[in-house]
Each structure stands twice: as structure tokens, then as C-alpha cells.
Design a protein around this motif. Sequence first.
Motif, mmCIF file in Angstrom:
data_model
loop_
_atom_site.group_PDB
_atom_site.id
_atom_site.type_symbol
_atom_site.label_atom_id
_atom_site.label_comp_id
_atom_site.label_asym_id
_atom_site.label_seq_id
_atom_site.Cartn_x
_atom_site.Cartn_y
_atom_site.Cartn_z
ATOM 1 N N ARG A 152 46.840 42.206 38.122
ATOM 2 C CA ARG A 152 45.705 43.156 38.209
ATOM 3 C C ARG A 152 45.115 43.140 39.573
ATOM 4 O O ARG A 152 45.425 42.076 40.404
ATOM 5 C CB ARG A 152 44.657 42.370 37.096
ATOM 6 C CG ARG A 152 43.426 43.059 37.033
ATOM 7 C CD ARG A 152 42.426 43.026 35.881
ATOM 8 N NE ARG A 152 42.210 41.319 36.164
ATOM 9 C CZ ARG A 152 41.048 40.926 36.640
ATOM 10 N NH1 ARG A 152 40.376 41.679 37.247
ATOM 11 N NH2 ARG A 152 40.883 39.674 36.339
ATOM 12 N N VAL A 153 44.715 44.407 40.050
ATOM 13 C CA VAL A 153 43.965 44.332 41.174
ATOM 14 C C VAL A 153 42.429 45.112 40.933
ATOM 15 O O VAL A 153 42.329 46.159 40.243
ATOM 16 C CB VAL A 153 44.743 45.600 42.169
ATOM 17 C CG1 VAL A 153 43.997 45.668 43.692
ATOM 18 C CG2 VAL A 153 46.265 44.969 42.407
ATOM 19 N N GLY A 154 41.569 44.159 41.104
ATOM 20 C CA GLY A 154 40.257 44.651 40.663
ATOM 21 C C GLY A 154 40.231 44.649 39.224
ATOM 22 O O GLY A 154 40.438 43.823 38.507
ATOM 23 N N ASN A 155 39.985 45.919 38.722
ATOM 24 C CA ASN A 155 40.018 46.098 37.272
ATOM 25 C C ASN A 155 41.305 46.975 36.823
ATOM 26 O O ASN A 155 41.497 47.293 35.812
ATOM 27 C CB ASN A 155 38.824 46.887 36.945
ATOM 28 C CG ASN A 155 37.435 45.939 37.148
ATOM 29 O OD1 ASN A 155 37.656 44.788 36.870
ATOM 30 N ND2 ASN A 155 36.419 46.708 37.404
ATOM 31 N N LYS A 156 42.158 47.189 37.750
ATOM 32 C CA LYS A 156 43.217 48.018 37.404
ATOM 33 C C LYS A 156 44.593 47.093 37.247
ATOM 34 O O LYS A 156 44.814 46.295 37.861
ATOM 35 C CB LYS A 156 43.615 48.888 38.649
ATOM 36 C CG LYS A 156 42.521 49.948 38.817
ATOM 37 C CD LYS A 156 42.968 50.954 40.019
ATOM 38 C CE LYS A 156 42.897 50.238 41.428
ATOM 39 N NZ LYS A 156 43.067 51.295 42.447
ATOM 40 N N ALA A 157 45.548 47.635 36.141
ATOM 41 C CA ALA A 157 46.814 46.760 35.839
ATOM 42 C C ALA A 157 47.733 47.214 36.920
ATOM 43 O O ALA A 157 48.115 48.454 36.840
ATOM 44 C CB ALA A 157 47.016 47.242 34.500
#
Length: 448
Positions: A152-157
Amino acid sequence: MTKYILILALFFALIGNSSAQWTTVCGTGNGFVDNFEVFNNELYATGFFTSLCGTTNNHIVKWDGSVWQPVGTGNPNAGHQLKYLGNHLYFVGYEPTVTDSNWVYQYGGTDFFKKGEGVYLTNAVSGGSQTANLYALEEYNGNIIACGEFNRVGNKAISGIMQWNGSVWDSLGSGLSGNIAGTAPVMYPHDMCQWGTDLIVAGNFLKAGGITVNGIARWDGNQWHNLGAGFNGTVYGTCVFNGELYAGGDFTMSGSTPLKCIAKWNGSAWVDPGFRMYYNNSGYYSFVHTLKVFNSKLYISGGFDRVIEGSTVHLGQGICAFDGTTIDTLSGGTLNREIEGIALYNGEIYAGGGINNSNSYIAKYTNTASLDELEQQINWTIQPNPIETNCIISGIEKETLVSILSLEGKVCKTVQANGSEISIDLSSLEAGIYLVKIGGKQRRLVKK
């Protein structure tokens, strides 16, 4: 039928002046040296240390050729790579806790600052090897690429690899997943390089973009591809040398092809490049960690003390070089040290590592002669070969010590020469391969 056979093994020490040698730059510190990068005419280093050559720091230091200095406030966690990309210096490292995110850091001239959102590993295990660790950076199609253990990067998968599109971190397809069969259940891409118009990513992961790749994959800008069967173990380093793709790690096979920690891509499969690395003691962990090209040579470092080149066995520890034809052991390498960091700085090769994660080692190598040129300086011969009982060594200096050693380095017999020729009786030894050591300084080479 011969009872005692000595298959020729030349183990020589250059006597007198040699133009190739290692000099210890730093032998004190409290952590392994992982990586170097040259930036603004200074050598930057990172690793597990917070003290290096008497300099207190936070895992990042720089060297101007005479003095080590801390770089700003450094980073609270151990570093894995420094990379000069697009006129900027970047840093990535380890994240030993579960709750915190990890970041790519950019150097602002005095200190490092976070670039974009942080990465997370949702199934992290506190303490080290399965947390949101970042391992490598590369530039591809004008974007910065970062890889590591994250989903996960920030809120992105985003899984295992991400690219900076100028404002945020984005994915490369569906990314990386899984681990190579038989390895620890941890997915970690470890190194990258650009090969032609493609990005090569290597490490421990089973799939890229949903296809099985076994530790190494190719991204063409739009989709992922495998490179043959991949490997049966982790790929720690990858590099392009003379237009060909090389990979190094702890692997021993690619499909049905046997290997020893190093391989070359021939366009359709991974093959033995003509040389292999390993520890002579099978109880030690053999691996190649870093591949870098300087001055038209491929430099290879890691954990090993033997390099096999065809039928030739070189004694070389931690680091060696390959010019496309022959191996240079670089004066026998770095005794009792494993090496991960390699750099060319002020015309000299720098090697960084240690014995374990609680000590530091940095040395530099001044090399103005090739292996072949150095071998030509040795004028002595050994006859016959193989032998049954006695051998005659010619071309040595009076009073020179001549030793017969086992392949493990045990001294079996030592004789002092009374002239330029000496006869040695080996009838008391068991049949096998032995080393002949002439003198006792600097360079070591073993060949059949």
C-alpha cells in the motif's frame, strides 16, 4: 597406477612492489556498510552504522577523500541504498516497526526530506525482515522507480514497486507478489537496472503482473514479462555489462541449469557466464549481492572466498572483477570481510561491508595492472604436473619459503629454497589437489 598425484595449483604471493593493493580506509564502526554513491565530488555511504571512523551519525555519512562527516540529521533507520538520479541524491532504507510508514527521501543540500506518500505493509511483523522496507531506486522513462516490501502507498493498493509520475507515486501494472518456492515467505524486490528500453527488477518474488517470474522480471513500459525460468533463490543484484544482462544472488539453479550465485541472460535462458562464486566452507552462506560496472569491468561483491573460472580456482574474498574474458581477484579481495557497497571514487575502487551487522569496513583498491599482467611477473615453474612423488620448482629466489597447502589452507609442508630451483618430496601426502605458496605477501591465485 600412481599413488600420489598433485594436480597443479599455483598459489603465489607477489614479492616486492605491486601496483595493485587494498588500503583500509575505515576499520572502525558499529554496523555493516551497505551502499555507496558519488555526489558533488564526495563519496556518500549508508548502512547499519551510527558510528563510523569515529564519526557519530544517523546511518548516512560522506567522505571528501580525507574526512568522514555526518550528512544532516541522517535517517533514524538503517539505510540500504543511496542513488543519484535526475541531478538529485535519494535514499531508501529499512523500517523495523509495524505501525510506521516508510518513505523515499530526497536530499535537499543539507538534509533529506520525504518524497510523496509513505509505503505500508499490512501484514508486517515487527522487528525487521518483514516490514515496509525499501531497497532500490532507478530512473526509467523519466520517472523515479522505487521497490521494496509494501502493498500500500498512502491509501492506494500498490504492491512491491512504484513510480513517481511528477506529483504522486503510482503503480506499474499490478506489481509484484509472492515468494520463490522454498524461500522465506517474504516478498522483496531488491535491485533494478535499465536494459535497453526495459526495466529489470530482481529480488525474491514469485509473480510480476500476475505471471510467474521467479525472482526477476522485465517491464516494457506497459506490461510485465518473465525472463526464462528465473531462479530457485533470491536475486540480490542485476546489471548490464557489455550489452548483456547479469544477475547475482544466492541461487543455484535456473530451471534445470546449475549455477553458483551468478548468471548471464543469453536471449532465451539464464546460463553460467563462465565463472562462479562460493564459500569453500559449505557451512557459510554464499551469495552475490552487488553488480556494478566501472572502467569497462564488471565488479561483483558479496559473500564468497572462491571464484571458479573454467577449471581455474581463484582465492578471492568478497569482491572480484570481470573484463568480459577473465576474472581478476583484485589481490585476493578483502580478507574475512563480506562486501556489499562498491563505488569508483577519485580513480580508486571503494568496497564497503563488514564481518556482520555490528561492525564496519571500508577499503580502497589502487589497480593499475590487470591479472594477466601480474601473472606475467611470475617467472617460476613447477614440473612435472600431475606428479607422483616429487616436483621441481624453478625460477625462485634463494632463501624464499615454499609451502604446500591443502585446499582448505592447511600448511602440509614448508621448505626454504637454497637456490633458484628446489625439489619437494610429496610422497607423504594423500593424492589430491594442493596449493603451492611462494613467499607470503599480497596476491593469491589458484589455477589448474
